[in-house]
Design an enzyme around this catalytic site. Structure first.
Site, PDB file in Angstrom:
ATOM      1  N   LYS A  69       0.836  -1.191   0.000  1.00  0.00           N
ATOM      2  CA  LYS A  69       0.000   0.000   0.000  1.00  0.00           C
ATOM      3  C   LYS A  69       0.885   1.261   0.000  1.00  0.00           C
ATOM      4  O   LYS A  69       1.998   1.236   0.509  1.00  0.00           O
ATOM      5  CB  LYS A  69      -0.831  -0.044   1.279  1.00  0.00           C
ATOM      6  CG  LYS A  69      -1.833   1.047   1.485  1.00  0.00           C
ATOM      7  CD  LYS A  69      -2.537   0.735   2.798  1.00  0.00           C
ATOM      8  CE  LYS A  69      -3.239   1.899   3.459  1.00  0.00           C
ATOM      9  NZ  LYS A  69      -2.789   3.215   3.288  1.00  0.00           N
ATOM     10  N   LYS A 116       7.510   0.848   1.490  1.00  0.00           N
ATOM     11  CA  LYS A 116       8.174   0.071   0.424  1.00  0.00           C
ATOM     12  C   LYS A 116       9.522   0.693   0.061  1.00  0.00           C
ATOM     13  O   LYS A 116      10.522   0.004  -0.052  1.00  0.00           O
ATOM     14  CB  LYS A 116       7.322   0.033  -0.869  1.00  0.00           C
ATOM     15  CG  LYS A 116       5.982  -0.603  -0.724  1.00  0.00           C
ATOM     16  CD  LYS A 116       5.184  -0.479  -2.006  1.00  0.00           C
ATOM     17  CE  LYS A 116       4.859   0.970  -2.391  1.00  0.00           C
ATOM     18  NZ  LYS A 116       3.975   1.665  -1.444  1.00  0.00           N
ATOM     19  N   LYS A 157       5.307   9.191  -7.465  1.00  0.00           N
ATOM     20  CA  LYS A 157       5.937  10.030  -6.436  1.00  0.00           C
ATOM     21  C   LYS A 157       7.446  10.167  -6.658  1.00  0.00           C
ATOM     22  O   LYS A 157       8.077  11.068  -6.114  1.00  0.00           O
ATOM     23  CB  LYS A 157       5.716   9.381  -5.060  1.00  0.00           C
ATOM     24  CG  LYS A 157       4.760  10.146  -4.168  1.00  0.00           C
ATOM     25  CD  LYS A 157       4.853   9.703  -2.708  1.00  0.00           C
ATOM     26  CE  LYS A 157       4.668   8.220  -2.465  1.00  0.00           C
ATOM     27  NZ  LYS A 157       5.037   7.765  -1.131  1.00  0.00           N
ATOM     28  N   ASP A 211      -1.207  -0.802  -4.799  1.00  0.00           N
ATOM     29  CA  ASP A 211      -2.620  -1.073  -4.597  1.00  0.00           C
ATOM     30  C   ASP A 211      -3.170  -1.864  -5.783  1.00  0.00           C
ATOM     31  O   ASP A 211      -4.338  -2.179  -5.832  1.00  0.00           O
ATOM     32  CB  ASP A 211      -3.381   0.229  -4.369  1.00  0.00           C
ATOM     33  CG  ASP A 211      -2.825   0.993  -3.170  1.00  0.00           C
ATOM     34  OD1 ASP A 211      -3.433   0.956  -2.105  1.00  0.00           O
ATOM     35  OD2 ASP A 211      -1.744   1.607  -3.317  1.00  0.00           O
TER      36      ASP A 211
HETATM   37  P1  ADP Z   1       6.043   3.905   0.433  1.00  0.00           P
HETATM   38  O1  ADP Z   1       7.272   3.799  -0.394  1.00  0.00           O
HETATM   39  O2  ADP Z   1       5.440   2.575   0.728  1.00  0.00           O
HETATM   40  O3  ADP Z   1       5.062   4.866  -0.098  1.00  0.00           O
HETATM   41  P2  ADP Z   1       7.853   5.096   2.312  1.00  0.00           P
HETATM   42  O4  ADP Z   1       8.907   4.052   2.319  1.00  0.00           O
HETATM   43  O5  ADP Z   1       8.107   6.326   1.541  1.00  0.00           O
HETATM   44  O6  ADP Z   1       6.484   4.429   1.873  1.00  0.00           O
HETATM   45  O7  ADP Z   1       7.520   5.421   3.834  1.00  0.00           O
HETATM   46  C1  ADP Z   1       6.604   6.417   4.189  1.00  0.00           C
HETATM   47  C2  ADP Z   1       7.075   7.142   5.446  1.00  0.00           C
HETATM   48  O8  ADP Z   1       7.090   6.259   6.549  1.00  0.00           O
HETATM   49  C3  ADP Z   1       8.491   7.681   5.314  1.00  0.00           C
HETATM   50  O9  ADP Z   1       8.552   8.957   5.859  1.00  0.00           O
HETATM   51  C4  ADP Z   1       9.322   6.706   6.121  1.00  0.00           C
HETATM   52  O10 ADP Z   1      10.446   7.309   6.670  1.00  0.00           O
HETATM   53  C5  ADP Z   1       8.357   6.283   7.195  1.00  0.00           C
HETATM   54  N1  ADP Z   1       8.616   4.919   7.707  1.00  0.00           N
HETATM   55  C6  ADP Z   1       8.651   3.806   6.978  1.00  0.00           C
HETATM   56  N2  ADP Z   1       8.891   2.729   7.752  1.00  0.00           N
HETATM   57  C7  ADP Z   1       9.003   3.205   9.032  1.00  0.00           C
HETATM   58  C8  ADP Z   1       9.220   2.594  10.297  1.00  0.00           C
HETATM   59  N3  ADP Z   1       9.388   1.270  10.447  1.00  0.00           N
HETATM   60  N4  ADP Z   1       9.280   3.402  11.392  1.00  0.00           N
HETATM   61  C9  ADP Z   1       9.089   4.730  11.261  1.00  0.00           C
HETATM   62  N5  ADP Z   1       8.886   5.366  10.106  1.00  0.00           N
HETATM   63  C10 ADP Z   1       8.817   4.605   8.994  1.00  0.00           C
HETATM   64 MG    MG Z   2       7.603   4.780  -2.247  1.00  0.00          MG
END
Ligand code: ADP
Ligand code: MG
Length: 697
Positions: free
Chosen positions: A4, A9, A35, A122
């Site tokens: 999601k 990710k 993004k 998703d």
């Molecule tokens: P996605 O790639 O799935 O959209 P991101 O990897 O960019 O998500 O993560 C979204 C936000 O959550 C980022 O700001 C990241 O630093 C934070 N984040 C991800 N995993 C953790 C975690 N285990 N603890 C705290 N913050 C986290």
């Molecule tokens: Mg991402």
């Protein structure tokens, strides 16, 4: 790496990449999220040019792989696919295009030990599912937290995997990236058990992430001793196991909606689910033609209407081409017709980039251009792509109307029907154009419209129509919607009644549309052939026009007899085989051919849709068939050995029989005269070139 949005990710991917790179693995990370922030923490916080942006800015010949790949300090290569701004275009289509472009540029995946796709997961459409395909990835990891929506998305990804590879184990495992909620571990554990896929890595919620993100770095790089950094080792081991071939992969066995519901409610989820059913089904085509094309055709005969096809250049090309072919046919029937409006069909010429970034700009530009050129009436016909990517056509119309309030825009949304519905396209175009008809409670006596369901190629000879109507004391108001002007359409309602040109115009749906505008539709189609024309004229005969009608019939009869006499010298005793089409009775042809002494050896109706070739009952002695296959016809021809074939059958030229296509749809007494001249002409032609003459009106 699927999961999601916002679940972690990119965080997981870049930490994994960083760790693998530090172990000496050559790794490429490809961010597949509009993004385009997947590789940010590998590249010291900088964002790299995306594939789609580079494609937008440079012609294909000038793009180089080096423009798209950045090498991170840790040694890993990074690519971002990019995508449109939120709310416009189609991001999924963007991924497809970006992946194709990388292939085109010769990206060699075997240069790397690992290629990691970080995909917005998703799985809302096929584009995001591309990296799932076997030629892209072998192993899929699902990132989830204990939030229900994250588990729901993970399950959806399993459905996507099932659709791509139901039989091959593809799933490497679940990565639990904790949100820090209560019962989080429990929900994910139960999901993991229900789908039979283990949690291979559990990362706690941890403040080090925010700290390293601020510096544009990964936790592994900045805080190698932290708890998450240690936990990522398990994931690294699993991935190395996948490379070495000793880590297991699992089949996708997603939960049904009911099972997800049980999971959420904390109830046991059945484990003996059995085989899941593929969810993608392609609906068989209903065999109809493109709706947008039909709409464009039905409006293309209106002189002062600009018809804008909002769609791919290829669709515009196709439609303009067909319009031109029709136009040539019409010019043949009406040599003196006005050709000045042949440029009234335009296309917004969408190209691949527009299907990703949205095509509204092109439509706005086109509308602006037409309005500034002084066009007052514009129809917008949407092809599939703008509908699929959600171009806001209404906003474009509002925009142009605010600048040019006097311009009339007909909004014909024929997009979104991929199996096609020609009828719907025509109906929508009709509804739009008929909205312009003014109200005329008082009809003008003796004024008539001819209505023709195809805008072009009606084969309607204007002079013949006028001469027929003239004998009845009627005047032609307009031929709708063929070679008419908007003003004529506005005034269409004043005609006393309307004569349909073809059976289609008599269909209840069309009839209703006309009647809704207060128009009276006659039950009698324009006549074709001698007897039909006599019957038709007499049906409209009344006290005041009786004399002129009879006189007209007399003069037509004289001319017809003259043609019969002349052509019978050639046609007398000749044996003729007719091959008809649906909706085109051939009784009138048999009448004329018999008058000139020819013998009709058979009237066949060919093709999958059939009908009675001789419905009048006047020619019971002529053998007929209502459903002949090509083979039936060829067998007939071998046996009957006619002198002439009128109609189309494949391979007829090989039979050494003179032949030509049926005469074009035509009207009035002259249809019979034309037919005889045409048949005689074909008989006189050298046998090997008779078909070259086969274009009687
Ligand atoms: P996605 O790639 O799935 O959209 P991101 O990897 O960019 O998500 O993560 C979204 C936000 O959550 C980022 O700001 C990241 O630093 C934070 N984040 C991800 N995993 C953790 C975690 N285990 N603890 C705290 N913050 C986290
Ligand atoms: Mg991402």
């Amino acid at each position: 790496m699927y999961g999601k949005g916002g679940i972690g990710k990119s965080t997981t991917s870049s930490n994994l990449t960083c760790r693998l790179a530090s172990k000496g693995y050559h790794i490429l990370q490809i961010g597949c999220d509009p993004k385009h922030d997947s590789t940010r923490n590998l590249l010291a916080g900088s964002t790299q040019p995306t594939v789609l942006n580079v494609m937008k800015e440079k012609p294909p010949s000038e793009i180089d792989l080096d423009d798209l790949i950045m090498t991170a300090p840790c040694g890993a290569d990074c690519i971002e696919s990019g995508g449109p701004e939120p709310g416009i275009g189609c991001a999924g289509r963007g991924i497809i295009t970006a992946m194709n472009e990388l292939k085109r540029l010769g990206l060699n995946k075997s240069d790397y030990d690992v290629v990691l796709y970080d995909v917005l997961g998703d799985v809302v459409c096929g584009g995001f599912a591309v990296p799932l395909r076997k030629d892209y990835s072998n192993v899929v990891y699902l990132v989830t937290s204990g939030e229900f929506m994250a588990v729901y998305a993970a399950n959806n990804i399993l459905r996507g995997i099932l659709n791509h590879s139901p039989d091959v184990p593809r799933v490497g495992g679940i990565i639990l990236n904790c949100r820090g909620m209560e019962d989080e571990d429990d929900l994910v554990r139960r999901f993991s058990e229900a789908v039979g896929i283990p949690v291979v890595c559990r990362v706690p919620r941890d403040p080090h992430f925010a700290m390293s993100e601020k510096e544009g770095r990964t936790v592994i790089d900045m805080f190698p001793e932290s708890e998450p950094a240690i936990q990522y080792n398990a994931l690294m081991d699993n991935v190395i196991g996948q490379i070495e071939g000793d880590a297991p992969r699992y089949l996708s066995n997603p939960l049904t909606d009911e099972e997800l519901d049980l999971l959420l409610k904390g109830k046991p989820v059945r484990s003996d689910k059995g085989q899941c059913i593929r969810s993608i089904r392609i609906k068989p085509s209903d065999g109809e033609a493109c709706a947008a094309r039909s709409a464009a055709m039905s409006l293309s005969g209106i002189k002062d209407l600009a018809v804008v096809i909002h769609g791919p250049r290829a669709c515009g090309y196709n439609m303009c081409n067909i319009r031109d072919v029709h136009f040539l046919g019409d010019v043949k029937v009406n040599p003196d017709m006005d050709l000045t409006y042949t440029d009234n069909m335009l296309c917004t010429d969408m190209v691949d980039a527009d299907s990703i970034f949205g095509g509204a700009d092109k439509l706005n530009g086109m509308l602006e251009r037409l309005c500034s050129e002084g066009r007052r009436y514009i129809a917008i016909i949407t092809a599939c792509i703008p509908g699929i990517i959600g171009d806001d056509v209404s906003a474009c119309i509002r925009n142009i109307k605010s600048k040019y309030p006097d311009v009339t825009i007909l909004d014909v949304r024929t997009d979104g029907n991929l199996t096609g519905s020609a009828f719907n396209g025509t109906r929508m175009a009709r509804e739009a154009i008929m909205s312009l008809i003014d109200d005329y409670p008082e009809k003008e006596r003796g004024l008539v419209n001819v209505i023709s369901s195809s805008g072009m190629n009606s084969g309607l000879d204007r002079r013949r129509i006028i001469s027929l109507l003239d004998s009845l004391g009627y005047g032609l108001n307009s031929i709708l919607f063929n070679r008419c002007t908007i003003d004529e359409i506005r005034r269409a309602g004043r005609a006393e009644f309307n004569i349909p040109a073809s059976k289609r115009d008599l269909s209840p749906e069309y009839r209703q549309m006309y009647e809704d505008h207060g128009m009276v539709i006659s039950d009698r189609l324009l006549p074709c052939g001698f007897i039909e024309s006599v019957v038709w004229l007499r049906a409209f005969e009344n006290d005041s026009n009786k004399d002129s009608v009879e006189k007209y019939i007399e003069s037509c009869t004289a001319r017809y007899q003259d043609v019969v006499k002349r052509t019978s010298k050639t046609l007398d005793g000749k044996r003729i085989y007719l091959i008809g089409w649906i909706g085109r009775p051939m009784d009138w042809m048999v009448d004329a051919l018999k008058d000139s002494g020819a013998i009709v050896v058979k009237a066949a109706m060919s093709g999958p849709i059939t009908g009675d070739p001789l419905p009048s009952g006047r020619h019971d002695e002529v053998p007929k068939s209502s459903a002949s296959t090509t083979n039936d016809i060829l067998a007939d021809l071998e046996e009957l050995k006619p002198d002439l074939i009128l109609g189309t059958v494949r391979a007829a030229n090989r039979l050494n029989i003179r032949n030509g296509p049926l005469p074009k749809n035509t009207i009035s007494f002259e249809a019979s005269c034309d037919l005889l001249e045409y048949a005689a002409d074909l008989i006189r032609a050298p046998i090997e070139s008779s078909w070259k003459r086969g274009c009687c009106r």
